[in-house]
Design a protein around this motif. Structure first.
Motif, PDB file in Angstrom:
ATOM      1  N   VAL A  31     -30.467  62.759  -0.474  1.00 50.81           N
ATOM      2  CA  VAL A  31     -30.968  62.625  -1.676  1.00 50.81           C
ATOM      3  C   VAL A  31     -30.420  61.736  -2.614  1.00 50.81           C
ATOM      4  O   VAL A  31     -29.474  61.306  -2.736  1.00 50.81           O
ATOM      5  N   VAL A  32     -31.562  60.932  -3.381  1.00 49.08           N
ATOM      6  CA  VAL A  32     -31.219  59.912  -4.210  1.00 49.08           C
ATOM      7  C   VAL A  32     -30.949  60.782  -5.476  1.00 49.08           C
ATOM      8  O   VAL A  32     -31.761  61.319  -6.062  1.00 49.08           O
ATOM      9  N   GLY A  33     -29.353  60.702  -5.842  1.00 47.18           N
ATOM     10  CA  GLY A  33     -29.167  61.365  -6.991  1.00 47.18           C
ATOM     11  C   GLY A  33     -29.098  60.631  -8.324  1.00 47.18           C
ATOM     12  O   GLY A  33     -29.469  59.610  -8.654  1.00 47.18           O
ATOM     13  N   GLY A  34     -28.204  61.243  -9.274  1.00 41.73           N
ATOM     14  CA  GLY A  34     -28.042  60.722 -10.546  1.00 41.73           C
ATOM     15  C   GLY A  34     -26.526  60.678 -10.794  1.00 41.73           C
ATOM     16  O   GLY A  34     -25.586  61.203 -10.173  1.00 41.73           O
ATOM     17  N   ALA A  35     -26.203  59.814 -11.658  1.00 42.94           N
ATOM     18  CA  ALA A  35     -24.633  59.446 -12.134  1.00 42.94           C
ATOM     19  C   ALA A  35     -24.253  60.501 -12.992  1.00 42.94           C
ATOM     20  O   ALA A  35     -22.793  60.802 -13.026  1.00 42.94           O
ATOM     21  N   GLY A  36     -25.088  61.191 -13.981  1.00 40.64           N
ATOM     22  CA  GLY A  36     -24.585  62.127 -14.966  1.00 40.64           C
ATOM     23  C   GLY A  36     -23.731  63.280 -14.554  1.00 40.64           C
ATOM     24  O   GLY A  36     -23.027  63.721 -15.259  1.00 40.64           O
ATOM     25  N   SER A  37     -23.742  63.739 -13.323  1.00 42.07           N
ATOM     26  CA  SER A  37     -23.076  64.905 -13.024  1.00 42.07           C
ATOM     27  C   SER A  37     -21.930  64.490 -12.156  1.00 42.07           C
ATOM     28  O   SER A  37     -21.291  65.512 -11.949  1.00 42.07           O
ATOM     29  N   LEU A  38     -21.724  63.287 -12.020  1.00 35.02           N
ATOM     30  CA  LEU A  38     -20.268  62.883 -11.627  1.00 35.02           C
ATOM     31  C   LEU A  38     -18.996  63.546 -12.656  1.00 35.02           C
ATOM     32  O   LEU A  38     -19.254  63.506 -13.721  1.00 35.02           O
ATOM     33  N   TYR A  39     -17.945  63.702 -11.869  1.00 32.57           N
ATOM     34  CA  TYR A  39     -16.989  64.235 -12.740  1.00 32.57           C
ATOM     35  C   TYR A  39     -15.979  63.514 -13.467  1.00 32.57           C
ATOM     36  O   TYR A  39     -15.968  62.351 -12.874  1.00 32.57           O
ATOM     37  N   LEU A  40     -15.374  63.724 -14.431  1.00 31.14           N
ATOM     38  CA  LEU A  40     -14.526  62.582 -15.091  1.00 31.14           C
ATOM     39  C   LEU A  40     -13.201  62.478 -14.351  1.00 31.14           C
ATOM     40  O   LEU A  40     -12.475  61.732 -14.559  1.00 31.14           O
ATOM     41  N   ASP A  41     -12.625  63.781 -13.801  1.00 26.63           N
ATOM     42  CA  ASP A  41     -11.405  63.732 -13.137  1.00 26.63           C
ATOM     43  C   ASP A  41     -11.344  64.540 -12.037  1.00 26.63           C
ATOM     44  O   ASP A  41     -12.429  65.311 -11.620  1.00 26.63           O
ATOM     45  N   ALA A  42     -10.200  64.558 -11.048  1.00 26.90           N
ATOM     46  CA  ALA A  42     -10.165  65.462 -10.129  1.00 26.90           C
ATOM     47  C   ALA A  42     -10.383  66.928 -10.246  1.00 26.90           C
ATOM     48  O   ALA A  42     -10.360  67.543  -9.180  1.00 26.90           O
ATOM     49  N   SER A  43     -10.233  67.491 -11.385  1.00 23.43           N
ATOM     50  CA  SER A  43     -10.241  68.868 -11.664  1.00 23.43           C
ATOM     51  C   SER A  43     -11.722  69.325 -11.688  1.00 23.43           C
ATOM     52  O   SER A  43     -11.891  70.678 -11.521  1.00 23.43           O
ATOM     53  N   HIS A  44     -12.748  68.452 -11.630  1.00 22.48           N
ATOM     54  CA  HIS A  44     -14.038  68.705 -11.539  1.00 22.48           C
ATOM     55  C   HIS A  44     -14.549  69.654 -12.615  1.00 22.48           C
ATOM     56  O   HIS A  44     -15.307  70.534 -12.300  1.00 22.48           O
TER      57      HIS A  44
END
Length: 207
Positions: free
Chosen positions: A96-109
């Motif tokens: 799937v070609v996804g998006g960047a907005g759902s990436l997490y800011l840190d390892a805590s997710h």
């Protein structure tokens, strides 16, 4: 040799992915809703939601380049994945070609990029819809891989011929830049799709 189907291939990302597959002499078919704009010679002219089990039964890897931006269509980022998962052959892989907005800011997710200060308001509905699609994909009975681009996804950027694969946490280069061209994203996606790795995982790619 694996047989590839690129769904919604007429879009800018879809066309770059098709070009990459063709450049590698891979067996590629495209599924497009209207007249074919890609370089592929094997074509299915059908809306994604009208594709059937019979249409996709012979493909080993289905690449979903679907995108929707109109507010009334944003839920299709979920329903399109549900539909493709329902019709894929049992051993087929969905990339799937996804998006960047759902990436997490840190390892805590716990906090996504879309929820951070400075994320453009205009892109929040789309980012939320794509994030919901990813969350649904994680629950579906399908061999999937979801590939998020960098925050700055450059449609007409040059093909530098290199990239970095990251995980689910948003990262930048040593200058604080998160960027990749569609051409290098396509290279990364095809590398990942043909590697047999990253099953049921979301990853991100950047320069």
């Amino acid at each position: 040799m694996s047989k590839f189907l690129v769904v919604a291939a007429n879009g800018k990302a879809g066309q770059k992915i098709v070009n990459e597959l063709i450049a590698r002499d891979l067996d590629v078919t495209v599924a497009v809703r209207q007249a074919n704009k890609t370089q592929a010679s094997q074509v299915i002219i059908k809306d994604l939601f009208e594709l059937t089990v019979s249409d996709v039964k012979n493909f080993d890897i289905v690449i979903d380049a679907f995108g929707a931006w109109a507010p009334e269509a944003l839920q299709q980022h979920t329903t399109s994945l549900e539909h493709l998962a329902a019709i894929l052959a049992p051993n087929a892989r969905l990339v799937v070609v996804g998006g960047a907005g759902s990436l997490y800011l840190d390892a805590s997710h716990t906090v996504a990029l879309k929820d951070s200060s400075g994320f453009p308001d205009a892109f929040k509905p789309l980012a939320s819809a794509m994030g919901e699609g990813l969350a649904r994909l994680r629950t579906l009975d399908v061999d999937w891989t979801y590939i998020s681009p960098a925050a700055d996804f450059v449609a007409d950027g040059e093909r530098k011929g290199h990239y970095v694969i990251e995980g689910e946490v948003f990262t930048t280069d040593d200058k604080g830049v998160s960027q990749i061209s569609y051409a290098d994203y396509a290279m990364a996606l095809v590398d990942i799709a043909t590697s047999g790795r990253y099953q049921k995982e979301r990853h991100s790619v950047r320069w």
